[in-house]
Design a protein around this motif. Structure first.
Motif, PDB file in Angstrom:
ATOM      1  N   PRO A  98      -6.536  14.229  -1.256  1.00  0.00           N
ATOM      2  CA  PRO A  98      -7.487  13.192  -0.831  1.00  0.00           C
ATOM      3  C   PRO A  98      -8.906  13.513  -1.279  1.00  0.00           C
ATOM      4  O   PRO A  98      -9.287  14.678  -1.370  1.00  0.00           O
ATOM      5  CB  PRO A  98      -7.372  13.216   0.688  1.00  0.00           C
ATOM      6  CG  PRO A  98      -6.891  14.584   1.015  1.00  0.00           C
ATOM      7  CD  PRO A  98      -6.037  15.022  -0.144  1.00  0.00           C
ATOM      8  N   THR A  99      -9.636  12.496  -1.588  1.00  0.00           N
ATOM      9  CA  THR A  99     -11.071  12.620  -1.859  1.00  0.00           C
ATOM     10  C   THR A  99     -11.769  11.517  -1.080  1.00  0.00           C
ATOM     11  O   THR A  99     -11.145  10.541  -0.689  1.00  0.00           O
ATOM     12  CB  THR A  99     -11.398  12.447  -3.350  1.00  0.00           C
ATOM     13  OG1 THR A  99     -11.082  11.124  -3.746  1.00  0.00           O
ATOM     14  CG2 THR A  99     -10.624  13.430  -4.206  1.00  0.00           C
ATOM     15  N   ASP A 100     -13.029  11.674  -0.868  1.00  0.00           N
ATOM     16  CA  ASP A 100     -13.778  10.575  -0.273  1.00  0.00           C
ATOM     17  C   ASP A 100     -15.178  10.574  -0.849  1.00  0.00           C
ATOM     18  O   ASP A 100     -15.767  11.623  -1.071  1.00  0.00           O
ATOM     19  CB  ASP A 100     -13.804  10.647   1.252  1.00  0.00           C
ATOM     20  CG  ASP A 100     -14.461  11.897   1.784  1.00  0.00           C
ATOM     21  OD1 ASP A 100     -14.368  12.930   1.121  1.00  0.00           O
ATOM     22  OD2 ASP A 100     -15.066  11.853   2.863  1.00  0.00           O
ATOM     23  N   ASN A 101     -15.653   9.391  -1.139  1.00  0.00           N
ATOM     24  CA  ASN A 101     -16.985   9.195  -1.683  1.00  0.00           C
ATOM     25  C   ASN A 101     -17.582   7.930  -1.095  1.00  0.00           C
ATOM     26  O   ASN A 101     -16.878   6.948  -0.896  1.00  0.00           O
ATOM     27  CB  ASN A 101     -16.955   9.040  -3.204  1.00  0.00           C
ATOM     28  CG  ASN A 101     -16.440  10.276  -3.897  1.00  0.00           C
ATOM     29  OD1 ASN A 101     -15.341  10.280  -4.417  1.00  0.00           O
ATOM     30  ND2 ASN A 101     -17.207  11.331  -3.890  1.00  0.00           N
ATOM     31  N   ASP A 116      -8.607   9.433 -13.108  1.00  0.00           N
ATOM     32  CA  ASP A 116      -7.496   8.542 -12.777  1.00  0.00           C
ATOM     33  C   ASP A 116      -7.125   8.564 -11.297  1.00  0.00           C
ATOM     34  O   ASP A 116      -5.975   8.370 -10.939  1.00  0.00           O
ATOM     35  CB  ASP A 116      -6.279   8.843 -13.651  1.00  0.00           C
ATOM     36  CG  ASP A 116      -5.346   7.659 -13.763  1.00  0.00           C
ATOM     37  OD1 ASP A 116      -5.826   6.514 -13.624  1.00  0.00           O
ATOM     38  OD2 ASP A 116      -4.146   7.857 -13.970  1.00  0.00           O
ATOM     39  N   PHE A 117      -8.103   8.846 -10.424  1.00  0.00           N
ATOM     40  CA  PHE A 117      -7.859   8.741  -8.988  1.00  0.00           C
ATOM     41  C   PHE A 117      -7.769   7.267  -8.636  1.00  0.00           C
ATOM     42  O   PHE A 117      -8.488   6.444  -9.180  1.00  0.00           O
ATOM     43  CB  PHE A 117      -8.974   9.390  -8.179  1.00  0.00           C
ATOM     44  CG  PHE A 117      -9.016  10.895  -8.272  1.00  0.00           C
ATOM     45  CD1 PHE A 117      -7.949  11.618  -8.755  1.00  0.00           C
ATOM     46  CD2 PHE A 117     -10.142  11.583  -7.870  1.00  0.00           C
ATOM     47  CE1 PHE A 117      -7.987  13.001  -8.839  1.00  0.00           C
ATOM     48  CE2 PHE A 117     -10.199  12.967  -7.945  1.00  0.00           C
ATOM     49  CZ  PHE A 117      -9.120  13.671  -8.430  1.00  0.00           C
ATOM     50  N   ARG A 118      -6.886   6.948  -7.725  1.00  0.00           N
ATOM     51  CA  ARG A 118      -6.696   5.565  -7.306  1.00  0.00           C
ATOM     52  C   ARG A 118      -7.266   5.337  -5.919  1.00  0.00           C
ATOM     53  O   ARG A 118      -7.185   6.200  -5.058  1.00  0.00           O
ATOM     54  CB  ARG A 118      -5.210   5.222  -7.301  1.00  0.00           C
ATOM     55  CG  ARG A 118      -4.611   5.195  -8.702  1.00  0.00           C
ATOM     56  CD  ARG A 118      -3.125   5.039  -8.656  1.00  0.00           C
ATOM     57  NE  ARG A 118      -2.569   6.329  -8.215  1.00  0.00           N
ATOM     58  CZ  ARG A 118      -1.502   6.455  -7.468  1.00  0.00           C
ATOM     59  NH1 ARG A 118      -0.841   5.414  -7.060  1.00  0.00           N
ATOM     60  NH2 ARG A 118      -1.070   7.640  -7.113  1.00  0.00           N
ATOM     61  N   PHE A 119      -7.823   4.144  -5.697  1.00  0.00           N
ATOM     62  CA  PHE A 119      -8.322   3.774  -4.379  1.00  0.00           C
ATOM     63  C   PHE A 119      -7.149   3.663  -3.417  1.00  0.00           C
ATOM     64  O   PHE A 119      -6.115   3.073  -3.730  1.00  0.00           O
ATOM     65  CB  PHE A 119      -9.059   2.427  -4.462  1.00  0.00           C
ATOM     66  CG  PHE A 119      -9.564   1.973  -3.128  1.00  0.00           C
ATOM     67  CD1 PHE A 119     -10.734   2.487  -2.610  1.00  0.00           C
ATOM     68  CD2 PHE A 119      -8.868   1.042  -2.395  1.00  0.00           C
ATOM     69  CE1 PHE A 119     -11.208   2.078  -1.376  1.00  0.00           C
ATOM     70  CE2 PHE A 119      -9.324   0.625  -1.163  1.00  0.00           C
ATOM     71  CZ  PHE A 119     -10.498   1.147  -0.655  1.00  0.00           C
ATOM     72  N   HIS A 120      -7.286   4.251  -2.246  1.00  0.00           N
ATOM     73  CA  HIS A 120      -6.191   4.230  -1.276  1.00  0.00           C
ATOM     74  C   HIS A 120      -6.581   3.481  -0.003  1.00  0.00           C
ATOM     75  O   HIS A 120      -5.849   2.634   0.468  1.00  0.00           O
ATOM     76  CB  HIS A 120      -5.764   5.654  -0.939  1.00  0.00           C
ATOM     77  CG  HIS A 120      -4.730   5.744   0.134  1.00  0.00           C
ATOM     78  ND1 HIS A 120      -3.460   5.263  -0.025  1.00  0.00           N
ATOM     79  CD2 HIS A 120      -4.787   6.240   1.373  1.00  0.00           C
ATOM     80  CE1 HIS A 120      -2.779   5.456   1.090  1.00  0.00           C
ATOM     81  NE2 HIS A 120      -3.563   6.057   1.950  1.00  0.00           N
TER      82      HIS A 120
END
Length: 56
Positions: A21-24, A39-43
């Protein structure tokens, strides 16, 4: 590295699988651009509210 922190590409806890997980913040355009490049996708989206209380 500061105590209590671990690298995102470092060892993961046993049994931990799947995406990381990431958060920005949505106004952090530079970091969002990095996430897209990787290529991270919005979740999901979350909201935080803050109320300024008067000093008593």
């Amino acid at each position: 590295m500061a105590p209590g922190r671990r690298r995102l590409d470092g060892p993961r806890p046993a049994g931990s699988t799947g995406p990381r997980p990431t958060d920005n913040a949505q106004d952090n355009t530079h970091m969002l651009a990095v996430n897209r490049k990787l290529d991270f996708r919005f979740h999901r989206s979350t909201h935080a509210y803050q109320l300024d209380l008067p000093n008593t």
